[in-house]
Design a protein around this motif. Structure first.
Motif, short mmCIF file in Angstrom:
data_model
loop_
_atom_site.label_atom_id
_atom_site.label_comp_id
_atom_site.label_asym_id
_atom_site.label_seq_id
_atom_site.Cartn_x
_atom_site.Cartn_y
_atom_site.Cartn_z
N MET A 5 0.87 -1.23 0.02
CA MET A 5 0.00 -0.09 -0.14
C MET A 5 0.73 1.34 0.05
SD MET A 5 -2.77 1.34 2.81
CE MET A 5 -1.87 1.05 4.11
N SER A 6 0.57 2.32 -1.04
CA SER A 6 1.47 3.31 -1.07
C SER A 6 1.15 4.32 -0.11
CB SER A 6 1.37 4.01 -2.57
OG SER A 6 1.73 2.93 -3.49
N LYS A 7 2.25 5.02 0.39
CA LYS A 7 1.82 6.23 1.16
C LYS A 7 1.91 7.54 0.26
CE LYS A 7 3.46 4.02 5.33
NZ LYS A 7 3.52 2.47 4.68
N PHE A 8 1.84 8.86 0.78
CA PHE A 8 1.93 9.97 -0.13
C PHE A 8 2.72 11.19 0.74
CE2 PHE A 8 -1.57 7.36 -1.47
CZ PHE A 8 -1.71 7.63 -2.73
N GLY A 9 3.37 11.69 0.04
CA GLY A 9 4.07 12.71 0.60
C GLY A 9 4.74 13.86 -0.30
N VAL A 10 5.04 14.98 0.50
CA VAL A 10 5.45 16.19 -0.27
C VAL A 10 6.90 16.53 0.61
CG1 VAL A 10 3.90 18.00 0.91
CG2 VAL A 10 5.43 18.53 -1.11
N MET A 11 8.01 16.88 -0.07
CA MET A 11 9.16 17.26 0.46
C MET A 11 9.22 18.82 0.15
SD MET A 11 13.13 15.99 0.14
CE MET A 11 12.95 14.53 0.93
N THR A 52 11.41 4.88 9.71
CA THR A 52 10.70 3.87 9.39
C THR A 52 9.70 3.56 10.44
OG1 THR A 52 12.55 2.79 8.05
CG2 THR A 52 10.76 1.47 8.67
N GLU A 53 10.10 3.39 11.68
CA GLU A 53 9.20 3.30 12.86
C GLU A 53 8.01 4.25 12.82
OE1 GLU A 53 11.56 3.19 16.09
OE2 GLU A 53 12.66 1.46 15.60
N ALA A 54 8.07 5.44 12.36
CA ALA A 54 7.21 6.58 12.61
C ALA A 54 6.04 6.37 11.46
CB ALA A 54 7.64 7.66 12.65
N LEU A 55 6.86 6.08 10.19
CA LEU A 55 5.88 6.12 8.98
C LEU A 55 5.35 4.75 8.56
CD1 LEU A 55 8.43 8.29 6.85
CD2 LEU A 55 6.35 9.00 7.94
N ASP A 56 5.75 3.72 9.01
CA ASP A 56 5.42 2.51 8.59
C ASP A 56 3.97 2.35 8.72
OD1 ASP A 56 6.12 -0.18 7.52
OD2 ASP A 56 5.63 -0.98 9.37
N SER A 57 3.41 2.57 9.88
CA SER A 57 1.98 2.40 10.11
C SER A 57 0.98 3.42 9.57
CB SER A 57 1.80 2.39 11.82
OG SER A 57 2.03 3.63 12.23
N LEU A 58 1.60 4.45 8.73
CA LEU A 58 0.46 5.17 8.12
C LEU A 58 -0.05 4.95 6.91
CD1 LEU A 58 2.80 8.72 8.30
CD2 LEU A 58 1.05 7.85 9.88
N THR A 59 -1.57 5.23 6.93
CA THR A 59 -2.25 4.67 5.95
C THR A 59 -2.22 5.67 4.61
OG1 THR A 59 -4.23 5.66 6.56
CG2 THR A 59 -3.95 3.63 7.55
N GLU A 60 -2.88 5.24 3.60
CA GLU A 60 -2.81 6.17 2.37
C GLU A 60 -3.61 7.37 2.39
OE1 GLU A 60 -6.36 3.45 0.00
OE2 GLU A 60 -4.19 3.52 -0.62
N GLU A 61 -4.35 7.48 3.50
CA GLU A 61 -5.34 8.72 3.53
C GLU A 61 -4.38 9.97 4.18
OE1 GLU A 61 -8.27 7.83 6.28
OE2 GLU A 61 -9.46 6.51 4.84
N TYR A 62 -3.27 9.71 4.63
CA TYR A 62 -2.31 10.67 5.31
C TYR A 62 -1.46 11.37 4.02
CZ TYR A 62 -3.05 9.47 10.06
OH TYR A 62 -3.55 9.27 11.35
N LEU A 63 -1.17 12.65 4.19
CA LEU A 63 -0.30 13.26 3.47
C LEU A 63 0.74 13.64 4.38
CD1 LEU A 63 0.49 14.64 0.73
CD2 LEU A 63 -0.51 16.82 1.67
N ILE A 64 2.09 13.02 4.00
CA ILE A 64 3.22 13.16 4.93
C ILE A 64 3.88 14.58 4.23
CG2 ILE A 64 5.41 12.17 5.27
CD1 ILE A 64 4.03 9.54 4.72
#
Length: 295
Positions: free
Chosen positions: A1-7, A90-102
């Protein structure tokens, strides 16, 4: 399952943290989830408390004191230490779902976006399939007031293009703080900066003012080592022309306008970010609640 983010990147003072705060506020108002990461070990105050802060891992102040390094060297050391402790992310982001914008708030030191390979390695780690698998885009902010000074504008545009080439991820460039430009430049003139071209240097207000004042300009073929030539602006002008020509040749950079005080402006930037990371394509359709009728 992909996650989504903007740097969120850009030089110091470009308004990165302000943009991050406006983006988070907008997401909250629209009932979208955000996960805010601060990767600036020198940042001290936030409008929204970061969900993950690099200062919990390492502090720039401690590095400078213990390693006897300056601010820039200390920052690079902090990122090298982060790369050796990627479990922190990794420990902080691994559990995030695709509903989040990082949302990743980056520091403003240009070295990170030009010639040091730390950020490309970090981006590859965040985006590699099978691990965090984040669909990541970069948002590079340049202060909108730079349009008043053509030399600053082209230097900033060159740094944006350098970041695009270095990181190799979907990328948008943003002119921030546009509320400060109102009244300083006409809308018709501003359009010329959205897609930069070398002709902007031909009517540089600084050159026009210099000519009106009757100041002598040393010939273009003067020796760059000649102090008088440098002070007269001839060498500096040749450098700007070379930078502008390089940018125009690659034709990679165009800008979006951002005014963090305008909700519609923030929404517009968010829509571009969502398109880059294909956020909406991955969302499951939601069933509407069934209406209740009296029998």
């Amino acid at each position: 399952m992909s996650k989504f983010g903007v740097m969120v990147m850009g030089p110091a003072g470009a308004g990165k943290s302000t943009f991050c705060a406006s983006l988070i506020t907008h997401l909250q108002l629209n009932r979208r989830s955000a996960f805010y990461i601060n990767l600036d070990p020198a940042a001290e105050s936030f409008e929204h408390t970061p969900d993950l802060d690099i200062k919990d891992l390492i502090s720039l102040e401690d590095v400078m004191e213990e390693m006897k390094l300056g601010p820039n060297g200390g920052l690079i050391y902090c990122f090298e230490f982060l790369m050796e402790n990627l479990d922190f992310l990794t420990e902080a982001l691994d559990s995030l779902t695709e509903e989040y914008l990082i949302i990743i708030d980056m520091p403003g030191q240009i070295e990170l976006y030009t010639h040091i390979p730390i950020l490309p390695t970090l981006v590859r780690f965040l985006t590699q399939p099978g691990a965090l698998d984040i669909r990541l885009c970069a948002a590079y902010l340049l202060e909108g007031t730079f349009v008043v000074d053509r030399a600053k504008f082209f230097a900033g545009t060159l740094s944006a293009m350098s970041a695009m080439i270095l990181l190799e991820v979907p990328h948008i460039n943003i002119l921030s703080k546009m509320d400060l430009v109102k009244g300083q430049i006409k809308k018709k003139e501003l359009k010329r900066f959205i897609t930069p071209d070398a002709s902007l240097l031909e009517d540089d207000p600084a050159d026009i003012a210099r000519r009106k004042a009757g100041l002598e300009v040393v010939p273009q073929n003067s020796d760059p080592k000649d102090k008088d030539a440098v002070m007269s602006g001839a060498t500096f002008k040749r450098l700007n022309e070379a930078v502008a020509g390089l940018i125009e040749t690659f034709s990679m950079v165009s800008y979006l306008k951002l005014d963090c005080t305008d909700e519609e402006s923030v929404q517009s930037i968010l829509s571009y970010i969502d398109d880059c990371i294909q956020y909406h394509e991955a969302q499951e359709p939601r069933e509407l609640p069934e209406e209740e009728y009296d029998e």
